[in-house]
Scaffold this active site. Structure first.
Site, short mmCIF file in Angstrom:
data_model
loop_
_atom_site.label_atom_id
_atom_site.label_comp_id
_atom_site.label_asym_id
_atom_site.label_seq_id
_atom_site.Cartn_x
_atom_site.Cartn_y
_atom_site.Cartn_z
N ARG A 1 0.86 -1.18 0.00
CA ARG A 1 0.00 0.00 0.00
C ARG A 1 0.90 1.23 0.00
NH1 ARG A 1 -0.83 2.43 5.16
NH2 ARG A 1 0.10 1.27 6.90
N SER B 1 5.62 5.88 -3.03
CA SER B 1 6.61 5.25 -3.91
C SER B 1 7.83 4.75 -3.14
CB SER B 1 7.05 6.24 -5.01
OG SER B 1 5.94 6.67 -5.76
N ARG B 2 7.65 4.49 -1.86
CA ARG B 2 8.72 4.00 -0.98
C ARG B 2 9.86 5.02 -0.82
NH1 ARG B 2 4.86 1.38 -0.35
NH2 ARG B 2 4.71 -0.88 -0.09
N LEU B 3 9.59 6.29 -1.10
CA LEU B 3 10.58 7.35 -0.86
C LEU B 3 10.38 7.90 0.55
CD1 LEU B 3 10.47 9.17 -4.33
CD2 LEU B 3 12.18 7.56 -3.48
#
Length: 211
Positions: free
Chosen positions: A8, A189-191
């Site tokens: 997610r 975005s996993r940033l």
């Protein structure tokens, strides 16, 4: 179940060097307060990481019972696995995870026993049933059966006849003095945002890490 498809996006908040408190303890208190007001289940629960003599890390969940400028306090049986591990190597890790807020905090620190006075004071504040359980259980020792544990509990309960037991000498608190604290905020975005405090010559230095 296809675990490789479970994901997610994290979109609740951001974290910057400019927005955090100068002290990691103050920043932690703010996040802990946020977790409580967000009704996070067991918001004061933390993973305590120790190491065995042969180098294997061991992790278990304990409850944070005090937070001060000195550090983080929890209570346990000193003869337990974690107590024996800390006696051999008092460098420990703490980890808090509040999924509802998409946040984590990782802490490196040095553990030391609290004063006997502090341990006794907290022990006396616990419910009678918890006091009896702490006395009846030889934490981490091999147990032949659940019924044996319950028998030990009932035997002590009957012997006390409603009185409160004394705080065992091998039971008490640990204060973890932090030397490094990382605050992690989930982002899209996993940033993710990762802000780290490191204690350098008694002063906290702040930096950002790549996700």
């Amino acid at each position: 179940m296809k675990l490789d498809t479970v994901r997610r996006e994290y979109q609740l908040a951001a974290l910057t060097k400019q927005s955090v408190a100068a002290s990691p303890i103050d920043q932690f208190k703010e996040w802990l307060n946020d977790a409580q007001h967000a009704n996070v289940n067991d918001f004061s629960a933390m993973s305590l990481i120790t190491a065995t003599e042969d180098g294997f890390p061991q992790s278990r969940i304990v409850l944070l019972k005090d937070i001060s400028l000195d550090g983080f306090t929890f209570f346990t049986n000193y003869d337990s696995q974690k107590g024996k591990a800390i006696e051999k190597n008092n460098k420990v890790g703490l980890h808090f995870f509040w999924p509802e807020l998409e946040r984590q905090v990782r802490i490196d620190g040095v553990a030391e026993k609290t004063s006997r006075e502090t341990s006794v004071q907290y022990f006396k504040s616990r419910p009678l049933e918890s006091q009896i359980a702490a006395c009846a259980s030889a934490q981490s020792a091999t147990l032949t059966s659940r019924s044996k544990l319950e028998e030990q509990y009932r035997s002590l309960q009957n012997a006390l006849q409603g009185d409160h037991p004394e705080c065992p000498e091998n039971w008490g608190g640990y204060l973890v003095r932090p030397v490094k604290m990382e605050f992690w905020q989930g982002r899209e975005s996993r940033l993710h945002d990762r802000i780290v405090y490191e204690l350098v010559e008694n002063e906290w230095k702040i930096k950002r890490l790549s996700p």
